[in-house]
Design an enzyme around this catalytic site. Structure first.
Site, short mmCIF file in Angstrom:
data_model
loop_
_atom_site.label_atom_id
_atom_site.label_comp_id
_atom_site.label_asym_id
_atom_site.label_seq_id
_atom_site.Cartn_x
_atom_site.Cartn_y
_atom_site.Cartn_z
CB VAL A 1 -0.86 -0.18 1.37
CG1 VAL A 1 -2.26 -1.12 0.99
CG2 VAL A 1 -0.50 0.29 2.35
CE LYS A 2 5.97 0.86 -3.13
NZ LYS A 2 5.16 -0.85 -4.19
NE ARG A 3 -3.21 3.78 2.03
CZ ARG A 3 -3.15 3.51 0.46
NH1 ARG A 3 -1.94 3.51 0.20
NH2 ARG A 3 -4.42 3.45 0.36
#
Length: 306
Positions: free
Chosen positions: A104-106
């Site tokens: 999700v590379k938040r």
């Protein structure tokens, strides 16, 4: 959670993760036809095709692999129906005993970062009830905003026994534009690795931490350095196969015990039937082609890491 990941890896002798990154162009016509007959050529139809495709591949490979890594953008592109397909995929993979790494590379700060962490790894309370919204086991996170962006995830990891993989040295060709810049005599990726090691001390669970790192297979010498900088971090290694990473490049990411890293392959597995090597399976047997691609990946990697 890193203990669960290691347990799965050891039981299956398989330090690999299958990236469930579906594109409509990957999905065979018969699968799309079935989905469109139910929902039409709509976002709902596209999401159903993704779900049917994922389910068939997971059914074919779950006994060979310890984990999957769905990339949420491939689902978000189909709006709310796509997000529903993402959640169905997460839950189905859990039902098969797989560790789920939410790609999700938040990355944000304060309450926003805390909300991302709650959504993907933690829980939210609604009235008198508590829910785990997406309920992945790990999530990928972007460290660009510093400790303010990472600490809320670390806090949730400690509370829920979940994990994160922090982007350190990514596999894409332009990663060096920022990540290789020298700061105080060290490349930025090394400084980020040092921070990962520091953040990870809060979540050590035996030899390894629930705070891991993403280091691309396309940069093995950097991987060798980062393995030393982050001795307790599990390393998620993208870039094998379709992006050019070779099995011979992977040894530096692993420790002497054969642990310490897990290697991702996405379209090389899920779209294997489109490759000349697996063309004999045909679109009708796309899932069987994916299984063969996993078996071939394992045969390629195992001799390198011992």
């Amino acid at each position: 959670m890193v203990r669960k990941l290691i347990q799965n890896i050891m039981e299956k002798n398989a330090p690999v993760v299958v990236g469930l990154d579906p594109m409509l162009s990957y999905i065979p016509e018969q699968v799309k036809k079935e989905a469109f007959e139910r929902y039409g050529e709509t976002l709902e139809g596209a999401a159903e095709a993704v779900w049917l495709y994922n389910k068939a591949i997971v059914d074919a490979v779950y006994d060979l692999i310890p984990a999957v890594k769905p990339q949420i953008a491939m689902y978000e592109q189909f709006g709310i129906p796509g997000i529903i397909a993402y959640k169905k995929t997460v839950d189905y993979c859990h039902g098969k005993g797989l560790v789920v790494i939410g790609d999700v590379k938040r990355g944000d700060i304060g309450s926003t970062s805390a909300a991302y962490a709650a959504a993907h790894l933690g829980t939210v309370t609604v009235g008198g009830k508590t829910y785990a919204p997406f309920d992945e086991d790990f999530a990928t996170v972007n460290p660009y905003l510093g400790t303010d962006g990472i600490q809320p995830f670390v806090d949730v990891c400690k509370k829920e026994d979940k994990g994160i993989f922090v982007l350190v040295k990514t596999s894409n060709p332009s990663s060096g534009e920022f990540q290789d810049r020298s700061i105080d005599g060290k490349p930025l990726y090394e400084l980020v690795g040092e921070m990962v090691n520091r953040w990870g001390e809060e979540t050590r669970d035996g030899a390894y931490s629930n705070v891991g790192a993403v280091v691309g297979a396309t940069y093995p010498e950097m991987g060798r350095l980062l393995r030393k900088v982050m001795p307790h971090a599990y390393i998620l290694v993208p870039g094998y196969g379709a992006q050019g990473g070779k099995a011979a490049d992977l040894a530096p990411y692993f420790n002497a015990d054969g642990l310490g890293a897990i290697v991702n392959s996405s379209r090389g597995i899920i779209a294997a039937y489109k490759q000349e090597r697996y063309a004999s399976f045909g679109a009708e047997h796309f899932a069987e082609a994916s299984r063969q691609a996993v078996e071939d990946m394992l045969a390629d990697i195992r001799p390198v890491i011992g």
